[in-house]
Design an enzyme around this catalytic site. Structure first.
Site, PDB file in Angstrom:
ATOM      1  N   CYS A  32      33.695  22.113  -4.044  1.00  0.00           N
ATOM      2  CA  CYS A  32      32.327  21.711  -3.740  1.00  0.00           C
ATOM      3  C   CYS A  32      32.055  21.799  -2.241  1.00  0.00           C
ATOM      4  CB  CYS A  32      32.078  20.294  -4.250  1.00  0.00           C
ATOM      5  SG  CYS A  32      30.433  19.679  -3.871  1.00  0.00           S
ATOM      6  N   CYS A  59      29.896  19.046  -0.793  1.00  0.00           N
ATOM      7  CA  CYS A  59      30.602  17.771  -0.585  1.00  0.00           C
ATOM      8  C   CYS A  59      31.514  17.840   0.643  1.00  0.00           C
ATOM      9  CB  CYS A  59      31.495  17.431  -1.778  1.00  0.00           C
ATOM     10  SG  CYS A  59      30.749  17.695  -3.389  1.00  0.00           S
ATOM     11  N   ASP A  60      32.257  18.932   0.764  1.00  0.00           N
ATOM     12  CA  ASP A  60      33.379  18.943   1.709  1.00  0.00           C
ATOM     13  C   ASP A  60      33.239  19.916   2.876  1.00  0.00           C
ATOM     14  OD1 ASP A  60      34.670  17.065   0.093  1.00  0.00           O
ATOM     15  OD2 ASP A  60      35.508  18.609  -1.194  1.00  0.00           O
TER      16      ASP A  60
END
Ligand code: NDP
Length: 323
Positions: A146, A149-150
């Site tokens: 992701c 997200c990261d």
């Protein structure tokens, strides 16, 4: 709870629940908070590995309300406590079978059968991985599925994205905001992604495409990733390339195996909901979160759709005179 044998093998509770929520990620837990506050006393069957995809992430920085971020597991823990506080009941087992052919609906956990007037499905989706042991070893230590997200953890670093579909194009482009270089690693010599998205990637000065390559090993010092071992899919040549991150963008699989043949699914396996609602094709069965969303796939959109499902469910039960 009193139980009475249905057959030699199956036991059931006499109780008919107002609503059973299947799945315990942000969609299910938000639905539980709303349903519990509406005094529906929901029963959540949360699964043995509860919490969904957030349990596999480290820091979540884009969930509103947490100025300094929160880890995925901590976010799930507070959501679960909140749902519990208002009276959600939990069963930490996997649903093994459902029968939505008549009401009350039936949900099986092994030999135990539970009945409910309504159902909210929030079983999520799972990112696909390459299946390498080293990929598992470096999960959340440089390997992620992701970018949203990261990605921000890879400022000024070099990262790889695997895949040749629209997700890979989108993730590669997104990662250029942080990384100094993004390698798009694809096993073929052409993309299946849409032309417009491929063109953006091909024109991007920070992205280099490595065609006909597959990742065969993630290398590092045990704590962080520092190289990827790549194999050429045409001539078999092996090379190592310096990269600090690996993002998998090879698709997601919705967790809908349980519902096949009972609920209308899209061709890609996700549950079909009526636009702008959580209604499935079966009155009284609602779906929320990634199990019905292949576009946004964020914790906050999942939570929002969990709220929608609880409100749809509550209003439907009221209309049916079931609550
Ligand atoms: P896709 O299934 O479209 O693409 C997956 C990609 O991963 C393919 O290129 C495939 O390679 C590759 N792949 C699969 N397994 C492996 C493996 N084991 N090793 C290496 N490579 C592998 O998935 P997406 O997530 O990209 O897209 C899903 C759907 O969502 C699509 O319909 C897409 O259009 C849509 N979408 C739309 C977006 C938008 O419009 N903004 C954004 C993101 C997704 P190969 O090509 O060789 O099969």
């Amino acid at each position: 709870m009193s139980t009475s044998p249905l057959s030699t093998n199956t036991s059931t509770t006499n109780n008919i629940e107002n609503v059973i929520i299947i799945g315990s990620g942000p969609a299910g837990l938000t639905a539980a908070v709303y349903a519990a506050r509406a005094r529906l006393s929901p029963l959540m069957i949360e699964g043995e590995e509860s919490g969904g995809q957030l349990m596999l992430t480290t820091e979540v920085e884009n969930y509103p309300g947490f100025e300094h971020g929160i880890t995925g597991p901590d976010l799930i823990t507070v959501m679960r406590k909140q749902a519990e506080r208002f009276g959600t009941k939990f069963i930490t087992r996997n649903v093994t079978k459902v029968d939505f052919s008549s009401r009350p609906f039936k949900v099986y956990v092994g030999q135990q059968m539970y009945q409910a007037q309504s159902i909210i499905i929030s079983t999520g989706a799972s990112a696909k991985y390459l299946g390498l042991p080293s990929e598992k070893e470096y999960m959340n230590k440089g390997v992620s599925a992701c970018a949203t997200c990261d990605g921000a953890f890879f400022r000024d670093q070099e990262v790889g994205v695997v895949g040749g579909g629209d997700t890979a194009m989108e993730e590669a482009q997104f990662l250029t905001r942080f990384a100094k270089k993004v390698y798009l690693i694809h096993r073929k010599d052409s993309f299946r992604a849409s032309k417009i998205m491929s063109d953006r990637v091909l024109k991007h000065p920070k992205i280099e495409v490595l065609y006909n390559k597959e990742v065969i090993e993630v290398l590092g010092d045990g704590k962080t990733v520092n190289k990827l071992k790549l194999k050429d899919t045409v001539n078999g040549e092996i090379q190592e390339k310096s990269m600090q991150g690996l993002f998998l963008a090879i698709g997601h699989k919705p967790n809908t195996d349980l519902f096949k043949g009972q609920i209308t699914l899209h061709d890609n396996g996700y549950i079909k909901t009526q636009p702008g609602t959580s209604y499935t094709n079966i009155p009284g069965v609602f779906a929320a979160g990634d199990v019905q969303d292949f576009v946004y796939r964020q914790a906050i959109t999942a939570a929002g759709s969990g709220c929608t499902a609880a409100l749809d469910c509550e209003r439907w039960l009221e209309k049916e005179g079931s609550h």
